[in-house]
Motif scaffolding. Structure first.
Motif, short mmCIF file in Angstrom:
data_model
loop_
_atom_site.label_atom_id
_atom_site.label_comp_id
_atom_site.label_asym_id
_atom_site.label_seq_id
_atom_site.Cartn_x
_atom_site.Cartn_y
_atom_site.Cartn_z
N ASP A 73 -6.01 -13.24 0.95
CA ASP A 73 -4.81 -12.71 0.30
C ASP A 73 -4.97 -11.21 0.07
N MET A 74 -6.15 -10.79 -0.34
CA MET A 74 -6.39 -9.37 -0.59
C MET A 74 -6.31 -8.55 0.70
N GLU A 75 -6.76 -9.13 1.80
CA GLU A 75 -6.65 -8.44 3.09
C GLU A 75 -5.18 -8.22 3.43
N ALA A 76 -4.35 -9.23 3.19
CA ALA A 76 -2.91 -9.12 3.48
C ALA A 76 -2.26 -8.08 2.56
N VAL A 77 -2.63 -8.08 1.28
CA VAL A 77 -2.08 -7.11 0.34
C VAL A 77 -2.49 -5.70 0.74
N THR A 78 -3.76 -5.52 1.10
CA THR A 78 -4.25 -4.21 1.52
C THR A 78 -3.51 -3.73 2.75
N ALA A 79 -3.29 -4.62 3.71
CA ALA A 79 -2.54 -4.24 4.92
C ALA A 79 -1.11 -3.84 4.56
#
Length: 114
Positions: free
Chosen positions: A23-29
């Motif tokens: 989820d954090m990877e998606a938010v960062t992207a």
């Protein structure tokens, strides 16, 4: 063009509501895409991500936890150029903090003359 400061407000997440690594990877992207979109238009000036710890110093020297202001913490800022407040607000509509339950405060910057 005028400059505007976007303050990103969000309440700290409780341990049981912390996003997963994916989820954090998606938010960062999403954040990277948001900032790149503003930069691509030539309107980006700068940005800062802020830690969730902090204090507010009030009248008489009172110190309180930063989250007690009722609006959540300022978790980051972004400075941009826009024709007017309406354009700055429009550029803010794609901000990822909105999808996370936060808000964006859009403020005109008044040049400080010395």
């Amino acid at each position: 063009m005028a400059q505007y400061l976007l303050n990103f407000h969000h309440f700290p997440l409780s341990p049981e509501n912390k996003p997963s690594a994916s989820d954090m990877e998606a938010v960062t992207a999403h954040w990277q895409h948001f900032i790149a979109g503003i930069a691509h238009q030539g309107k980006f000036i700068g940005t800062q991500r802020l830690d969730q710890s902090g204090s507010i110093l009030g009248p008489g020297g009172q110190v309180q936890d930063a989250v007690k202001d009722g609006h959540g913490l300022v978790v980051g800022t972004l400075t941009l150029e826009a024709q007017d407040l309406a354009e700055a607000v429009e550029l803010s509509r794609q901000c990822p903090v909105l999808q996370l339950g936060g808000s964006v405060e859009v403020r005109p910057i008044i040049p400080f003359e010395m």
